[in-house]
Design an enzyme around this catalytic site. Structure first.
Site, PDB file in Angstrom:
ATOM      1  N   HIS A   1     -13.275  -8.097  -2.962  1.00 17.56           N
ATOM      2  CA  HIS A   1     -11.822  -8.100  -3.052  1.00 17.56           C
ATOM      3  C   HIS A   1     -11.395  -9.088  -4.148  1.00 17.56           C
ATOM      4  O   HIS A   1     -12.129  -9.298  -5.111  1.00 17.56           O
ATOM      5  CB  HIS A   1     -11.207  -8.422  -1.697  1.00 17.56           C
ATOM      6  CG  HIS A   1     -11.265  -7.256  -0.737  1.00 17.56           C
ATOM      7  ND1 HIS A   1     -10.610  -7.243   0.468  1.00 17.56           N
ATOM      8  CD2 HIS A   1     -11.912  -6.065  -0.818  1.00 17.56           C
ATOM      9  CE1 HIS A   1     -10.840  -6.100   1.088  1.00 17.56           C
ATOM     10  NE2 HIS A   1     -11.631  -5.369   0.328  1.00 17.56           N
TER      11      HIS A   1
ATOM     12  N   SER B   1     -12.332   1.835  -0.197  1.00 14.01           N
ATOM     13  CA  SER B   1     -11.708   3.120   0.112  1.00 14.01           C
ATOM     14  C   SER B   1     -10.767   3.556  -1.006  1.00 14.01           C
ATOM     15  O   SER B   1     -10.430   4.748  -1.113  1.00 14.01           O
ATOM     16  CB  SER B   1     -10.931   3.021   1.420  1.00 14.01           C
ATOM     17  OG  SER B   1      -9.823   2.138   1.292  1.00 14.01           O
ATOM     18  N   GLN B   2     -10.342   2.615  -1.842  1.00 16.10           N
ATOM     19  CA  GLN B   2      -9.438   2.966  -2.937  1.00 16.10           C
ATOM     20  C   GLN B   2     -10.084   3.933  -3.921  1.00 16.10           C
ATOM     21  O   GLN B   2      -9.379   4.674  -4.612  1.00 16.10           O
ATOM     22  CB  GLN B   2      -8.974   1.708  -3.671  1.00 16.10           C
ATOM     23  CG  GLN B   2      -8.004   0.859  -2.874  1.00 16.10           C
ATOM     24  CD  GLN B   2      -7.531  -0.362  -3.634  1.00 16.10           C
ATOM     25  OE1 GLN B   2      -7.929  -0.613  -4.768  1.00 16.10           O
ATOM     26  NE2 GLN B   2      -6.676  -1.153  -3.009  1.00 16.10           N
TER      27      GLN B   2
ATOM     28  N   GLU C   1      -8.782  -6.331   5.249  1.00 15.85           N
ATOM     29  CA  GLU C   1      -7.741  -7.169   4.652  1.00 15.85           C
ATOM     30  C   GLU C   1      -7.196  -8.196   5.638  1.00 15.85           C
ATOM     31  O   GLU C   1      -6.586  -9.197   5.243  1.00 15.85           O
ATOM     32  CB  GLU C   1      -6.601  -6.302   4.130  1.00 15.85           C
ATOM     33  CG  GLU C   1      -5.823  -5.561   5.189  1.00 15.85           C
ATOM     34  CD  GLU C   1      -4.998  -4.428   4.620  1.00 15.85           C
ATOM     35  OE1 GLU C   1      -3.766  -4.489   4.740  1.00 15.85           O
ATOM     36  OE2 GLU C   1      -5.583  -3.485   4.043  1.00 15.85           O
TER      37      GLU C   1
ATOM     38  N   ARG D   1       1.456   3.830  -3.435  1.00 18.56           N
ATOM     39  CA  ARG D   1       1.125   5.243  -3.279  1.00 18.56           C
ATOM     40  C   ARG D   1       2.359   6.120  -3.502  1.00 18.56           C
ATOM     41  O   ARG D   1       2.286   7.167  -4.156  1.00 18.56           O
ATOM     42  CB  ARG D   1       0.544   5.495  -1.881  1.00 18.56           C
ATOM     43  CG  ARG D   1      -0.916   5.047  -1.726  1.00 18.56           C
ATOM     44  CD  ARG D   1      -1.326   5.023  -0.267  1.00 18.56           C
ATOM     45  NE  ARG D   1      -2.757   4.769  -0.081  1.00 18.56           N
ATOM     46  CZ  ARG D   1      -3.333   3.584  -0.188  1.00 18.56           C
ATOM     47  NH1 ARG D   1      -2.597   2.510  -0.479  1.00 18.56           N
ATOM     48  NH2 ARG D   1      -4.640   3.447   0.000  1.00 18.56           N
TER      49      ARG D   1
ATOM     50  N   SER E   1     -12.247   0.481   5.431  1.00 11.51           N
ATOM     51  CA  SER E   1     -10.785   0.618   5.416  1.00 11.51           C
ATOM     52  C   SER E   1     -10.336   2.070   5.519  1.00 11.51           C
ATOM     53  O   SER E   1      -9.472   2.534   4.764  1.00 11.51           O
ATOM     54  CB  SER E   1     -10.205  -0.023   4.146  1.00 11.51           C
ATOM     55  OG  SER E   1     -10.589  -1.367   4.038  1.00 11.51           O
TER      56      SER E   1
ATOM     57  N   SER F   1       0.824  -1.205   0.000  1.00 13.32           N
ATOM     58  CA  SER F   1       0.000   0.000   0.000  1.00 13.32           C
ATOM     59  C   SER F   1       0.858   1.255   0.000  1.00 13.32           C
ATOM     60  O   SER F   1       0.596   2.210  -0.743  1.00 13.32           O
ATOM     61  CB  SER F   1      -0.925   0.007   1.217  1.00 13.32           C
ATOM     62  OG  SER F   1      -1.824  -1.079   1.179  1.00 13.32           O
TER      63      SER F   1
ATOM     64  N   LYS G   1       1.989 -12.002  -4.779  1.00 10.01           N
ATOM     65  CA  LYS G   1       1.340 -10.701  -4.991  1.00 10.01           C
ATOM     66  C   LYS G   1       1.915  -9.655  -4.056  1.00 10.01           C
ATOM     67  O   LYS G   1       2.117  -8.499  -4.438  1.00 10.01           O
ATOM     68  CB  LYS G   1      -0.164 -10.847  -4.766  1.00 10.01           C
ATOM     69  CG  LYS G   1      -0.976  -9.568  -4.908  1.00 10.01           C
ATOM     70  CD  LYS G   1      -2.440  -9.854  -4.659  1.00 10.01           C
ATOM     71  CE  LYS G   1      -3.275  -8.585  -4.644  1.00 10.01           C
ATOM     72  NZ  LYS G   1      -3.442  -8.001  -5.989  1.00 10.01           N
TER      73      LYS G   1
END
Length: 447
Positions: A352, A175-176, A325, A37, A203, A33, A422
């Site tokens: 998800h 929230s993304q 998550e 970003r 989130s 994350s 991942k």
């Protein structure tokens, strides 16, 4: 090698059992994350910068490749990734793979490019929600061609600038959706004023993370009103970032201490953080563990978070809405607890990598667990578990759940454990090493 279609056990990894209390000090890869970003902000900043200790995984590599495709220079050859912003341009193609951050964070940035930026990904990604981001971009003056699908594949037709302004969306699925617009918003002519209208946004720590990083880059963000986030137009200052360990990836390792009655310490756990994984401290304490920050580790210098498991693992009643998550790992641990558990507030994790509520109920139930699926959560009642196949649905968090159960139950075979790459390359080898087993290949590769 057997034909996987003819062998139902193909690609099933025998999860090692923890036969005694586990004692370990582990160093984890960086946060996905934070890395992704940081890469987005570096690519639209006013100068070169470095993302130190970047996570090297499929998701972050896809992000770096997408930014490079649009004109930024991203050097991923070392542990510290160097980013030089460039003139964003098309035509270009962005492979989202299975990375929600790429599918959602890059389109608002692609709108600043000159030319067409085409997006697609793995087949499963065409089912993951992104329509709210695309509708919001249109409301901000961006031309998006998705043939009315509101999903992959789609094309952002950039003109080099975005008018920006106020937009209303429903971010209750992720929230993304909010973070995606905030990350690029300072580069829009009028900035961006994002307003949420719908059920509570899940989130929240991830939005807090985005805002904190924007402010580090000198971007003005107003989050003083509920369900509203306003980013003022202006430059994005170039800033070097040091990436924290991925605290959500710590869940299976700390679960080892909890289920085995052992002690596991994760190095470099921050005293203050916006990562959702920090909630593990409270969750594991409620389950009976001893949890403490330590300034000096037994294995040498450095700080960390130490977890010691109890004699009897307790069930919990917990709202995971802001930290969804963690749900797969926490659910797996609850399946091994001596008391009942109820995990709630997580309807959004149905969207998800897979429908995680249905998947957890199915897979844990297949191993003997008594699981009741609710619209927004799961209830678990203690029941004897047995071995069997634990399917992962190409979902790294489901694989984490599988290996946790396998550490407490003989004969658990985790399908496609490699999906953990991942966010954690060579997770299976690292995990097996902690449990004193030489890493082995899936059953279809064993002699």
């Amino acid at each position: 090698m057997p034909d996987p279609a003819a062998d139902p056990r193909a690609d099933h990894w025998p999860a090692p059992r923890a036969t005694s209390p586990v004692s370990a000090v582990v160093s984890l890869p960086g946060s996905k994350s934070l890395t992704n970003r940081a890469l987005v902000l570096a690519a639209i900043a006013d100068g070169p910068s470095v993302v130190r200790r970047a996570l090297r995984s499929r998701d972050t590599t896809l992000m770096a490749q997408s930014l490079s495709a649009m004109g930024a220079e991203v050097d991923t050859s070392g542990d510290d990734w160097r980013v030089v912003p460039g003139d964003l341009r098309g035509p270009a193609h962005v492979d989202c793979g299975l990375a929600g951050t790429v599918m959602r964070f890059v389109p608002p940035m692609a709108a600043l490019a000159h030319g067409d930026i085409a997006f697609d990904g793995d087949a499963h990604m065409r089912n993951r929600p992104v329509g709210e981001v695309l509708r919001a971009l249109r409301g901000l003056g961006v031309d998006v061609d998705d043939a009315g699908r509101g999903a992959l594949p789609f094309t952002v037709r950039g003109t080099g600038s975005v008018p920006g302004g106020t937009v209303v969306l429903d971010a209750s699925a992720s929230s993304q959706f909010v973070s995606a617009l905030l990350l690029a918003g300072a580069r829009y002519e009028r900035g961006v004023d994002v307003r949420h209208d719908g059920k509570p946004v899940p989130s929240q720590p991830h939005i807090d993370m985005t805002i904190a990083m924007l402010r580090t880059h000198g971007v003005e963000v107003d989050d003083s009103s509920p369900n509203r986030w306003a980013v003022a137009p202006g430059p994005v200052r170039a800033v070097d970032h040091l990436i924290e360990p991925d605290l959500s990836n710590a869940a299976p390792f700390l679960a080892l201490a909890a289920l085995s009655g052992g002690t596991v310490t994760v190095r470099d756990w921050p005293r203050e953080t916006t990562q959702a994984g920090d909630a593990l401290r409270e969750i594991l304490t409620l389950m009976g563990c001893e949890v403490a920050h330590v300034d000096v580790l037994d294995a040498g210098s450095g700080s960390g978070l130490r977890v010691t498991g109890p004699e009897r693992l307790q069930g919990i009643d917990y709202d995971l809405h802001d930290v969804g998550e963690l749900a797969p790992a926490v659910t797996a641990l609850c399946a091994l607890a001596e008391g009942p558990s109820h995990l709630r507030g997580i309807a959004h994790i149905r969207h998800h990598e897979t429908d995680r509520l249905a998947a957890l109920a199915t897979e844990l139930g297949g191993l003997g667990a008594h699981v009741v699926e609710h619209p927004d959560g799961l209830s678990l009642t203690p029941a004897p578990l047995h071995g069997g196949v634990f399917h992962t649905y190409a979902d790294h968090r489901m694989a984490h759940a599988g290996v946790i159960v396998g550490a407490g139950v003989d004969g658990v075979l985790v399908e496609d454990v490699a999906t953990t790459a991942k966010t954690f390359p060579d997770f299976a080898g690292f995990w097996a090493g902690l449990l004193g087993r030489t890493p082995g290949p899936p059953l279809d590769e064993q002699g």
